[in-house]
Design a protein around this motif. Structure first.
Motif, PDB file in Angstrom:
ATOM      1  N   ARG A  77       0.884  -1.224  -0.078  1.00  0.00           N
ATOM      2  CA  ARG A  77       0.050   0.097   0.062  1.00  0.00           C
ATOM      3  C   ARG A  77       0.986   1.144  -0.095  1.00  0.00           C
ATOM      4  O   ARG A  77       2.253   1.352   0.589  1.00  0.00           O
ATOM      5  CB  ARG A  77      -0.895  -0.104   1.155  1.00  0.00           C
ATOM      6  N   SER A  78       0.198   2.330  -0.566  1.00  0.00           N
ATOM      7  CA  SER A  78       0.830   3.567  -0.442  1.00  0.00           C
ATOM      8  C   SER A  78      -0.183   4.630   0.467  1.00  0.00           C
ATOM      9  O   SER A  78      -1.202   4.288   0.648  1.00  0.00           O
ATOM     10  CB  SER A  78       1.357   4.191  -1.870  1.00  0.00           C
ATOM     11  N   ASP A  79       0.776   5.510   0.811  1.00  0.00           N
ATOM     12  CA  ASP A  79      -0.206   6.539   1.526  1.00  0.00           C
ATOM     13  C   ASP A  79      -0.184   7.997   1.144  1.00  0.00           C
ATOM     14  O   ASP A  79       0.982   8.485   0.859  1.00  0.00           O
ATOM     15  CB  ASP A  79       0.454   6.582   3.043  1.00  0.00           C
ATOM     16  N   PRO A  80      -1.294   8.460   0.488  1.00  0.00           N
ATOM     17  CA  PRO A  80      -1.214   9.876  -0.035  1.00  0.00           C
ATOM     18  C   PRO A  80      -0.836  10.871   0.888  1.00  0.00           C
ATOM     19  O   PRO A  80      -0.525  12.025   0.381  1.00  0.00           O
ATOM     20  CB  PRO A  80      -2.789   9.811  -0.482  1.00  0.00           C
ATOM     21  N   ILE A  81      -0.940  10.740   2.261  1.00  0.00           N
ATOM     22  CA  ILE A  81      -0.580  11.828   3.105  1.00  0.00           C
ATOM     23  C   ILE A  81       0.941  11.884   3.301  1.00  0.00           C
ATOM     24  O   ILE A  81       1.447  13.073   3.529  1.00  0.00           O
ATOM     25  CB  ILE A  81      -1.107  11.496   4.450  1.00  0.00           C
ATOM     26  N   ILE A  82       1.626  11.016   2.905  1.00  0.00           N
ATOM     27  CA  ILE A  82       2.992  10.896   2.886  1.00  0.00           C
ATOM     28  C   ILE A  82       3.758  11.949   1.745  1.00  0.00           C
ATOM     29  O   ILE A  82       3.238  11.670   0.760  1.00  0.00           O
ATOM     30  CB  ILE A  82       3.894   9.783   3.087  1.00  0.00           C
ATOM     31  N   ALA A  83       4.901  12.595   2.272  1.00  0.00           N
ATOM     32  CA  ALA A  83       5.380  13.594   1.129  1.00  0.00           C
ATOM     33  C   ALA A  83       5.913  12.545   0.169  1.00  0.00           C
ATOM     34  O   ALA A  83       6.374  11.390   0.119  1.00  0.00           O
ATOM     35  CB  ALA A  83       6.745  14.131   1.712  1.00  0.00           C
ATOM     36  N   GLY A  84       5.650  13.289  -1.212  1.00  0.00           N
ATOM     37  CA  GLY A  84       6.165  12.533  -2.522  1.00  0.00           C
ATOM     38  C   GLY A  84       4.967  12.323  -3.455  1.00  0.00           C
ATOM     39  O   GLY A  84       4.737  11.555  -4.346  1.00  0.00           O
ATOM     40  N   GLY A  85       3.779  12.706  -2.891  1.00  0.00           N
ATOM     41  CA  GLY A  85       2.625  12.803  -3.903  1.00  0.00           C
ATOM     42  C   GLY A  85       1.687  11.843  -3.537  1.00  0.00           C
ATOM     43  O   GLY A  85       1.981  11.012  -2.587  1.00  0.00           O
ATOM     44  N   PRO A  86       0.662  11.807  -4.175  1.00  0.00           N
ATOM     45  CA  PRO A  86      -0.497  10.591  -3.914  1.00  0.00           C
ATOM     46  C   PRO A  86       0.099   9.253  -4.225  1.00  0.00           C
ATOM     47  O   PRO A  86      -0.694   8.519  -3.532  1.00  0.00           O
ATOM     48  CB  PRO A  86      -1.408  10.959  -5.006  1.00  0.00           C
ATOM     49  N   SER A  87       0.881   8.645  -4.873  1.00  0.00           N
ATOM     50  CA  SER A  87       1.629   7.440  -5.139  1.00  0.00           C
ATOM     51  C   SER A  87       3.226   7.600  -5.044  1.00  0.00           C
ATOM     52  O   SER A  87       3.997   7.221  -6.081  1.00  0.00           O
ATOM     53  CB  SER A  87       1.303   7.191  -6.443  1.00  0.00           C
ATOM     54  N   PRO A  88       3.717   7.850  -3.766  1.00  0.00           N
ATOM     55  CA  PRO A  88       5.235   7.789  -3.531  1.00  0.00           C
ATOM     56  C   PRO A  88       5.655   6.268  -3.761  1.00  0.00           C
ATOM     57  O   PRO A  88       5.153   5.400  -3.817  1.00  0.00           O
ATOM     58  CB  PRO A  88       5.351   8.115  -2.186  1.00  0.00           C
ATOM     59  N   PRO A  89       6.994   6.257  -4.160  1.00  0.00           N
ATOM     60  CA  PRO A  89       7.556   4.779  -4.527  1.00  0.00           C
ATOM     61  C   PRO A  89       7.386   3.877  -3.016  1.00  0.00           C
ATOM     62  O   PRO A  89       7.698   4.357  -2.419  1.00  0.00           O
ATOM     63  CB  PRO A  89       9.070   5.062  -4.926  1.00  0.00           C
ATOM     64  N   VAL A  90       6.708   2.765  -3.509  1.00  0.00           N
ATOM     65  CA  VAL A  90       6.863   1.725  -2.177  1.00  0.00           C
ATOM     66  C   VAL A  90       8.139   0.967  -2.469  1.00  0.00           C
ATOM     67  O   VAL A  90       8.614   0.455  -3.514  1.00  0.00           O
ATOM     68  CB  VAL A  90       5.552   0.635  -2.650  1.00  0.00           C
ATOM     69  N   ALA A  91       8.717   1.071  -1.081  1.00  0.00           N
ATOM     70  CA  ALA A  91      10.053   0.284  -1.072  1.00  0.00           C
ATOM     71  C   ALA A  91       9.881  -1.332  -1.333  1.00  0.00           C
ATOM     72  O   ALA A  91       8.566  -1.722  -1.265  1.00  0.00           O
ATOM     73  CB  ALA A  91      10.568   0.402   0.287  1.00  0.00           C
ATOM     74  N   ARG A  92      10.848  -1.829  -1.886  1.00  0.00           N
ATOM     75  CA  ARG A  92      10.590  -3.409  -2.182  1.00  0.00           C
ATOM     76  C   ARG A  92      11.023  -4.314  -1.315  1.00  0.00           C
ATOM     77  O   ARG A  92      11.711  -4.269  -0.641  1.00  0.00           O
ATOM     78  CB  ARG A  92      11.694  -3.655  -3.482  1.00  0.00           C
ATOM     79  N   VAL A  93       9.794  -5.051  -1.014  1.00  0.00           N
ATOM     80  CA  VAL A  93      10.191  -6.194   0.022  1.00  0.00           C
ATOM     81  C   VAL A  93      10.862  -7.344  -0.757  1.00  0.00           C
ATOM     82  O   VAL A  93      10.465  -7.948  -1.753  1.00  0.00           O
ATOM     83  CB  VAL A  93       8.704  -6.608   0.343  1.00  0.00           C
ATOM     84  N   VAL A  94      11.747  -7.777  -0.098  1.00  0.00           N
ATOM     85  CA  VAL A  94      12.678  -8.746  -0.613  1.00  0.00           C
ATOM     86  C   VAL A  94      12.434 -10.099   0.484  1.00  0.00           C
ATOM     87  O   VAL A  94      13.178 -11.043  -0.124  1.00  0.00           O
ATOM     88  CB  VAL A  94      14.158  -8.422  -0.413  1.00  0.00           C
ATOM     89  N   GLY A  95      11.767 -10.137   1.292  1.00  0.00           N
ATOM     90  CA  GLY A  95      11.432 -11.333   2.229  1.00  0.00           C
ATOM     91  C   GLY A  95      10.498 -11.122   3.182  1.00  0.00           C
ATOM     92  O   GLY A  95      10.421  -9.897   3.703  1.00  0.00           O
ATOM     93  N   ILE A  96       9.555 -11.999   3.561  1.00  0.00           N
ATOM     94  CA  ILE A  96       8.735 -11.937   4.778  1.00  0.00           C
ATOM     95  C   ILE A  96       9.008 -13.035   5.625  1.00  0.00           C
ATOM     96  O   ILE A  96       9.013 -14.242   5.248  1.00  0.00           O
ATOM     97  CB  ILE A  96       7.262 -12.269   4.224  1.00  0.00           C
ATOM     98  N   ASP A  97       9.181 -12.743   7.063  1.00  0.00           N
ATOM     99  CA  ASP A  97       9.261 -13.863   8.085  1.00  0.00           C
ATOM    100  C   ASP A  97       8.054 -13.480   8.855  1.00  0.00           C
ATOM    101  O   ASP A  97       8.089 -12.919   9.944  1.00  0.00           O
ATOM    102  CB  ASP A  97      10.679 -13.801   8.839  1.00  0.00           C
ATOM    103  N   SER A  98       7.097 -14.527   8.609  1.00  0.00           N
ATOM    104  CA  SER A  98       5.726 -14.116   9.650  1.00  0.00           C
ATOM    105  C   SER A  98       6.144 -14.692  10.888  1.00  0.00           C
ATOM    106  O   SER A  98       5.448 -14.150  11.705  1.00  0.00           O
ATOM    107  CB  SER A  98       4.668 -14.965   8.862  1.00  0.00           C
ATOM    108  N   ALA A  99       6.648 -15.877  10.990  1.00  0.00           N
ATOM    109  CA  ALA A  99       6.947 -16.350  12.373  1.00  0.00           C
ATOM    110  C   ALA A  99       7.930 -15.371  13.244  1.00  0.00           C
ATOM    111  O   ALA A  99       7.330 -15.352  14.494  1.00  0.00           O
ATOM    112  CB  ALA A  99       8.066 -17.718  11.873  1.00  0.00           C
ATOM    113  N   LYS A 100       8.814 -14.512  12.832  1.00  0.00           N
ATOM    114  CA  LYS A 100       9.319 -13.616  13.584  1.00  0.00           C
ATOM    115  C   LYS A 100       8.822 -12.157  13.331  1.00  0.00           C
ATOM    116  O   LYS A 100       9.425 -11.349  14.104  1.00  0.00           O
ATOM    117  CB  LYS A 100      10.812 -13.560  13.176  1.00  0.00           C
ATOM    118  N   GLY A 101       7.666 -11.880  12.725  1.00  0.00           N
ATOM    119  CA  GLY A 101       7.077 -10.684  12.818  1.00  0.00           C
ATOM    120  C   GLY A 101       7.742  -9.490  11.956  1.00  0.00           C
ATOM    121  O   GLY A 101       7.359  -8.382  11.984  1.00  0.00           O
TER     122      GLY A 101
END
Length: 227
Positions: free
Chosen positions: A56-80
């Motif tokens: 998701r992006s947040d229109p309130i954050i500086a950078g306009g209505p669609s600021p670049p979303v940082a790339r997720v390279v991994g998810i560890d659900s067990a460790k949160g």
């Protein structure tokens, strides 16, 4: 990010605003202390959504209505946590699940869904900032912030691993904040090159400073910098 963003502006103007003031904060030359998560893990700060928030992006954050979303390279659900790559500054952070993350050409930004916890990570060129090295930067920034905002109390110290910690108490609240802030800086100099470093800033509500510095320990421990 208004409060932490303004406090953490990169550039000579940060120090020129404090010209003529006493800028140095005592920082011990030797220190064996280190940041400690005190038994907390990312699970204590996470919302378990399997990483959905990072799409998701947040229109309130500086950078306009669609600021670049940082790339997720991994998810560890067990460790949160999710590993988030900020390409422009070549830094990878582990960030609690349920947070959001964006970036622009000079910094990476992460924040909790309620925006009470906010982080910024930058590259710092000490020559450009008008200081000689990481220790000079940390003490000068502490002094300059205190000169600009007399109510803020700052303390800088060197940690045992050669990084620098600066703590800003009584930081002003931004729009939407319910209370004053505590802002933590961790400055990591590049090994073998005293002219550059990476600055990680975490701002939290003043009443949660104890939890905040433990999260800072987790962030620092899991930060990967491609020098």
């Amino acid at each position: 990010m208004e409060s932490e963003g303004k406090q953490n502006e990169s550039g000579r103007r940060l120090f020129l605003l404090a010209a003529g003031a006493a800028l140095c904060v005592a920082s011990p030359a030797r220190a064996s202390d280190k940041l400690d998560a005190g038994g907390l893990t990312f699970r204590d700060f996470a919302t378990f959504d399997n990483g959905a928030s990072f799409a998701r992006s947040d229109p309130i954050i500086a950078g306009g209505p669609s600021p670049p979303v940082a790339r997720v390279v991994g998810i560890d659900s067990a460790k949160g946590f999710a590993r988030v790559r900020f390409e422009q500054i070549r830094v990878t952070l582990a960030v609690p699940l349920g947070w959001l993350a964006t970036e622009d050409w000079e910094r990476g930004v992460g924040y909790s869904s309620d925006k009470r916890y906010r982080l910024v990570v930058w590259r710092v060129d000490f020559d450009y900032e008008g200081v000689k090295d990481a220790e000079h930067y940390a003490s000068t920034k502490a002094g300059s912030i205190q000169a600009r905002r007399p109510g803020v109390k700052a303390q800088a110290r060197k940690l045992g691993d050669g990084t620098f910690l600066v703590v800003f108490e009584n930081a002003p609240k931004a729009q939407g904040d319910a209370e004053q802030r505590v802002v933590f800086d961790v400055l990591t100099p590049q090994p073998g090159n005293s002219k550059v470093g990476v600055l990680l800033t975490l701002g939290v509500p003043a009443s949660e400073s104890g939890r905040g510095i433990k999260l800072l320990a987790l962030l620092k421990e899991n930060m990967k910098i491609d020098w």
